[in-house]
Design an enzyme around this catalytic site. Structure first.
Site, PDB file in Angstrom:
ATOM      1  N   CYS A 303     -16.754  12.529  14.404  1.00  0.00           N
ATOM      2  CA  CYS A 303     -15.498  13.170  13.980  1.00  0.00           C
ATOM      3  C   CYS A 303     -14.976  12.513  12.700  1.00  0.00           C
ATOM      4  O   CYS A 303     -14.602  11.330  12.700  1.00  0.00           O
ATOM      5  CB  CYS A 303     -14.476  13.057  15.103  1.00  0.00           C
ATOM      6  N   CYS A 306     -11.317  11.402  12.819  1.00  0.00           N
ATOM      7  CA  CYS A 306     -11.193  10.215  13.681  1.00  0.00           C
ATOM      8  C   CYS A 306     -11.435   8.949  12.880  1.00  0.00           C
ATOM      9  O   CYS A 306     -10.765   7.933  13.080  1.00  0.00           O
ATOM     10  CB  CYS A 306     -12.180  10.281  14.839  1.00  0.00           C
TER      11      CYS A 306
END
Length: 377
Positions: A303, A306
């Site tokens: 991600c 993230c």
């Protein structure tokens, strides 16, 4: 504007009201400039604000707020009770008057003599000749030392002479002979009131009233009971305060134990990686026991957002060491992700006292900082 964004804006405004120094945070410079453009004056911050991206103002999580419990190491000092002492007299310290010898055998003649002397005493009392009455009653007591009424009558005269200690000695003698002597209780109650022994006085006068009520007893009770009630309320108040103090000490000890237990499980100022649902429950339980906010961060190695928000999350963990920051990789621990119905990452859950109080999805640094600050209070 979306309803969610409006709520976030409301939360920000509320935080600014409570702590205006928030506006000196670099990430809120746009909002500060907007307020100043409308003529608003922004209070100067009391401490320098770091230009770090994690400079969102630290709240009182790390400060000890003084409370009543903070004074538990101090003794409770009782205040004085405001009483009506207008009828209190100085204690009499005269030598005790002659008492009868209870071992003496009382004949009918002794009783007759005592009765005549008692009658003389009553006549002297009616004329206000109290010293003469004492002489008559003392001779009567010597003649009949087993008569409770004689001691009680002499006690009553001592009350009129404002000699409470002498009255109490005679009243005790009367009650020893006859435990149901109304005059004995009455005289002792009135004498105790003269000495400021309010509760003892009320106790005696109430017994006297039950045995043989008269208006004088009722009148004295009206004067004495308010003081006795104040003393009783005062005693109960400080008993309650001492009990509360003891309960606070017990509660503080319980919290210290929980804090100690929690400290052994939690890592202050660090992000804790979660590798099983069991470990997650353990950390959340420890946070709940120590009344700490827990921020649960679901992430994934693939991600991109993230990776952007991860250092922000770590920076907040350092800034709020009493907040529990937990990180879960959804690929490593899918059961935890499923339990929280995580459908996208990064995703943040805010848990307080075992209850989910907030959540949001995305890599919005400002929103994350704002929510941590709001719920950490």
């Amino acid at each position: 504007m979306e309803a969610g964004k409006i709520e976030e804006l409301k939360t920000l405004v509320e935080r600014c009201k409570q702590n205006p120094s928030v506006l000196h945070t670099p990430s809120l410079a746009f909002f500060k400039n907007f307020l100043q453009s409308t003529g608003a004056q922004i209070p100067e911050t009391e401490q320098s604000v770091s230009p770090s991206p994690f400079s969102f103002p630290q709240l009182a999580m790390n400060q000890k707020i003084p409370t009543v419990a903070g004074k538990d190491d101090e003794d409770i000092v009782e205040s004085d009770v405001e009483l009506d002492n207008s009828d209190v007299v100085e204690p009499d310290n005269d030598p005790p008057h002659k008492m009868g010898d209870p071992s003496v055998e009382v004949t009918e003649q002794n009783q007759e003599v005592a009765q005549l002397l008692k009658a003389g005493a009553m006549d002297a009392i009616s004329h206000g000749m109290f010293d003469e009455a004492i002489e008559h009653l003392t001779k009567a007591i010597t003649s009949n030392p087993k008569s409770a009424i004689l001691y009680a009558n002499r006690a009553g005269v001592f009350v009129k002479l404002k000699k409470p200690n002498a009255a109490i000695r005679d009243a005790d003698a009367a009650l020893q002979i006859n435990p149901d002597s109304a005059k004995g209780y009455k005289a002792r109650g009135m004498a105790r009131a003269m000495l400021g022994l309010w509760e003892e006085a009320v106790s005696d006068l109430r017994v006297a009233s039950k045995l043989d009520f008269d208006e004088e007893i009722g009148s004295v009770l009206k004067r004495v009971e308010p003081n006795a009630n104040k003393i009783d309320e005062h005693r109960r108040k400080y008993k309650r305060l001492r009990n509360e103090k003891e309960l606070r000490k017990i509660e503080c000890e319980r919290q210290r134990r929980q804090e100690s237990e929690g400290a052994s499980v939690l890592k202050d100022g660090q992000v804790i990686g979660i590798h099983s649902t069991t470990e997650l429950k353990e950390k959340l339980n420890a946070a709940s026991k120590t009344s700490r906010l827990a921020v649960l961060y679901f992430t994934a190695t693939w991600c991109g957002p993230c990776r952007y928000i991860a250092p922000v999350f770590s920076g907040l963990a350092e800034k709020y060491p009493k907040v529990v920051f937990l990180k879960v990789d959804i690929d490593e621990e899918p059961h935890a992700a499923a339990e929280y119905n995580v459908s996208s990452v990064p995703c943040f859950f805010f848990v307080k006292n075992g209850q989910e109080v907030d959540k949001f999805v995305g890599a919005d640094k400002n929103s994350l900082e704002m929510k941590v600050a709001h719920h950490a209070v």
